[in-house]
Design an enzyme around this catalytic site. Structure first.
Site, PDB file in Angstrom:
ATOM      1  CB  SER A 120      -8.861   0.962   5.178  1.00  0.00           C
ATOM      2  OG  SER A 120      -9.539   2.137   4.887  1.00  0.00           O
TER       3      SER A 120
ATOM      4  CB  SER B 155      -8.296   3.824   2.340  1.00  0.00           C
ATOM      5  OG  SER B 155      -7.499   3.143   3.286  1.00  0.00           O
TER       6      SER B 155
ATOM      7  CE  LYS C 270      -3.987   2.002   2.489  1.00  0.00           C
ATOM      8  NZ  LYS C 270      -4.993   1.802   3.545  1.00  0.00           N
TER       9      LYS C 270
HETATM   10  N1  GLN Z   1     -13.572   4.469   5.435  1.00  0.00           N
HETATM   11  C1  GLN Z   1     -13.018   4.937   6.668  1.00  0.00           C
HETATM   12  C2  GLN Z   1     -12.630   6.387   6.557  1.00  0.00           C
HETATM   13  O1  GLN Z   1     -12.842   6.937   5.510  1.00  0.00           O
HETATM   14  C3  GLN Z   1     -11.880   4.070   7.095  1.00  0.00           C
HETATM   15  C4  GLN Z   1     -10.609   4.389   6.444  1.00  0.00           C
HETATM   16  C5  GLN Z   1      -9.475   3.526   6.896  1.00  0.00           C
HETATM   17  O2  GLN Z   1      -9.668   2.534   7.588  1.00  0.00           O
HETATM   18  N2  GLN Z   1      -8.290   3.963   6.553  1.00  0.00           N
HETATM   19  O3  GLN Z   1     -12.142   6.981   7.469  1.00  0.00           O
END
Ligand code: GLN
Length: 501
Positions: A184, A160, A79
């Site tokens: 995410s 994400s 990532k």
């Molecule tokens: N979808 C969540 C957010 O937008 C989680 C993001 C994540 O876990 N990095 O904050």
């Protein structure tokens, strides 16, 4: 004919040892796939020369008869939130568009140490804020799955960690790193039919991982099945003195445990079903989850109805705490120390403040700015007590409810998300988008480990649904063991080649 990119990590490990093919051949098969499926837009930076060098080093070790390391010759994607020495690390943001770290994150270093092969850096929602990977500065990432009821639509791979999930599902990497601040690793795994595990907070070092919300950020991993995910997790876990929140304890040998554990029974395992997680889900999803519950009962598991009553506050609490921490963490991107600085049309800036404002205005995307404004607001002197402090207190209650539940059950089971993958052009407000995280954020607030595994497919759309198993603090073993057994009951075929036939 064996399609190399369809093999699991375990199969690859055995084949490399037997010299059925070389690590370079395997790596080339992955590189070919990445080139073939460029339209998925998973990779921001490809590191093919490095990958071939890594693979050659594995082949060298094999030819010398050395015993193989944990992930020797395994092609992985990183990532683009993990700093990699000498390799562009963007966090999918324009503001880090020219950032080449001079150091290696602990996670990427550990993956080097176990002999893995780095194929490249994959896209995410900008600074890991999002649930669709649509907020990446480097373009949307596509889900390799199609919705049978509307096959013309491009689907999101979740977020994400959407570059990671799409790459693993499509056979562009055998495993991937991810991070999970509010879901995410789990939601994108659910959307792409793969396995993603968020370990206990503190299990994996955050050092060198670009920070979003430090008390929630959890470095995580993805694989095509539970054993692969366990292998990845094994490789990256452990105490790190460079991370003050890293936990001092031995890492259990999950990989050996799963391999040796031939007992396929769930006898003696108590699984909690929290009623709050089943209230607003579609009939299709409920049918699939019910089928898994039946399988697990047949294997001897005992199901217990439980309640986590403060779950309804988890989402608002998360969307106060995460932006608050983000607003502090992202203050460092000021055009002085890291990455991009506004060119200001080649004119002199009026002042230092002018430079900061223009750099941050041009460098951050809309969602990041929204979070920074929310975060700054909830931390401001007039609002701190009402919002941030209150959220911190409710977070404690949520945590206590989990601890209480785990005095009655070993594992908690829920759907991972409210449905399957949605289309890139489905109209969604920011709040609709935040609702995606409704089943995942609570375990980040409590710090407990959670895994998402494929639960089956939607009979209409054909899309995969994920189920989530949540465990006690530092008890990844129970969720991995349960997931490994359940996985075998699910008729879910996630060979990448079948997606493109
Ligand atoms: N979808 C969540 C957010 O937008 C989680 C993001 C994540 O876990 N990095 O904050």
């Amino acid at each position: 004919m064996t399609i190399l990119t369809d093999l699991t990590m375990l199969e690859v490990k055995k084949s490399l040892e037997n010299k059925d093919f070389s690590a370079v051949e395997l790596t080339n098969a992955y590189i070919d796939n990445i080139k073939k499926h460029k339209d998925l837009n998973c990779f921001i930076t490809e590191t093919f020369d490095r990958a071939i060098d890594d693979a050659k080093a594995t082949d060298d070790r094999i030819s010398k008869g050395e015993s193989l390391k944990l992930l020797d010759g395994i092609p992985i994607a990183m990532k683009d939130l993990f700093c990699t020495k000498g390799i562009l690390t963007t966090a999918s943001s324009k503001i880090l568009g020219n950032f080449i770290p001079t150091y290696e994150s602990t996670v990427s270093q550990k993956l080097i140490d176990v002999g893995s092969v780095l194929l490249g850096k994959v896209a995410l929602d900008e600074f890991a804020m999002g649930g669709s990977t649509k907020t990446s500065y480097y373009g949307i990432v596509k889900n390799p799955y199609k919705d049978k009821t509307r096959p013309d639509k491009i689907l999101v791979p979740g977020g994400s960690s959407g570059g990671s999930s799409s790459a693993v599902a499509a056979g562009l990497a055998l495993g991937a790193t991810a991070t999970d601040t509010g879901g995410s690793v789990r939601q994108p795994s659910a959307f792409t039919g793969i396995v993603g595990i968020k370990p206990t907070y503190g299990r994996v070092s955050r050092w060198g991982c670009v920070a979003f919300a430090s008390s929630l950020d959890t470095c995580s991993v993805m694989g095509r099945n539970v054993i692969d995910a366990a292998l990845m997790l094994q490789a990256v876990s452990g105490y790190d003195e460079k991370d003050s929140t890293s936990f001092k304890s031995d890492v259990p040998n999950w990989f050996d445990d799963l391999q040796k554990n031939s007992d396929q029974s769930l006898k003696g395992i108590k699984i909690g079903l929290p009623k709050e997680y089943f209230e607003n889900i579609s009939e299709e999803l409920m049918n699939v989850i019910q089928a898994r519950i039946n399988d697990m009962k047949n294997l001897g598991a005992e199901f217990i109805d439980i309640s986590l009553p403060s779950t309804k506050y988890a989402l608002p609490v998360y969307y106060i705490i995460a932006p608050a921490e983000a607003s502090a963490n992202l203050a460092r991107y000021d055009g002085v120390r890291f990455g991009f600085r506004s060119l200001n049309d080649n004119k002199e800036f009026e002042s230092l403040n002018d430079m900061y404002i223009k750099t941050r205005t041009e460098g951050f995307g809309e969602e990041v700015k929204r979070r920074l404004m929310i975060g700054t607001a909830v931390l401001s002197s007039g609002m701190y007590d009402h919002y941030f402090l209150k959220a911190a207190k409710v977070r404690r209650i949520i945590s206590n409810e989990f601890a209480d539940a785990f005095s009655k059950v070993d594992v908690i089971m829920t759907p991972t998300a409210t449905g399957g993958a949605f289309a890139v052009d489905d109209v969604m407000s920011p709040i609709d988008m935040y609702m995606n995280d409704v089943f995942t954020v609570a375990s980040n607030l409590a710090g407990v480990p959670a895994i998402s595994i494929p639960a089956g497919n939607d009979s209409k759309t054909g899309l995969p649904f994920g189920m989530q198993l949540i465990g006690k603090m530092f008890d990844e073993s129970s969720i991995l063991r349960t997931a490994n057994i359940v996985e075998k009951t699910v008729a879910f075929d996630n060979r990448p080649s079948k997606l493109f036939c």
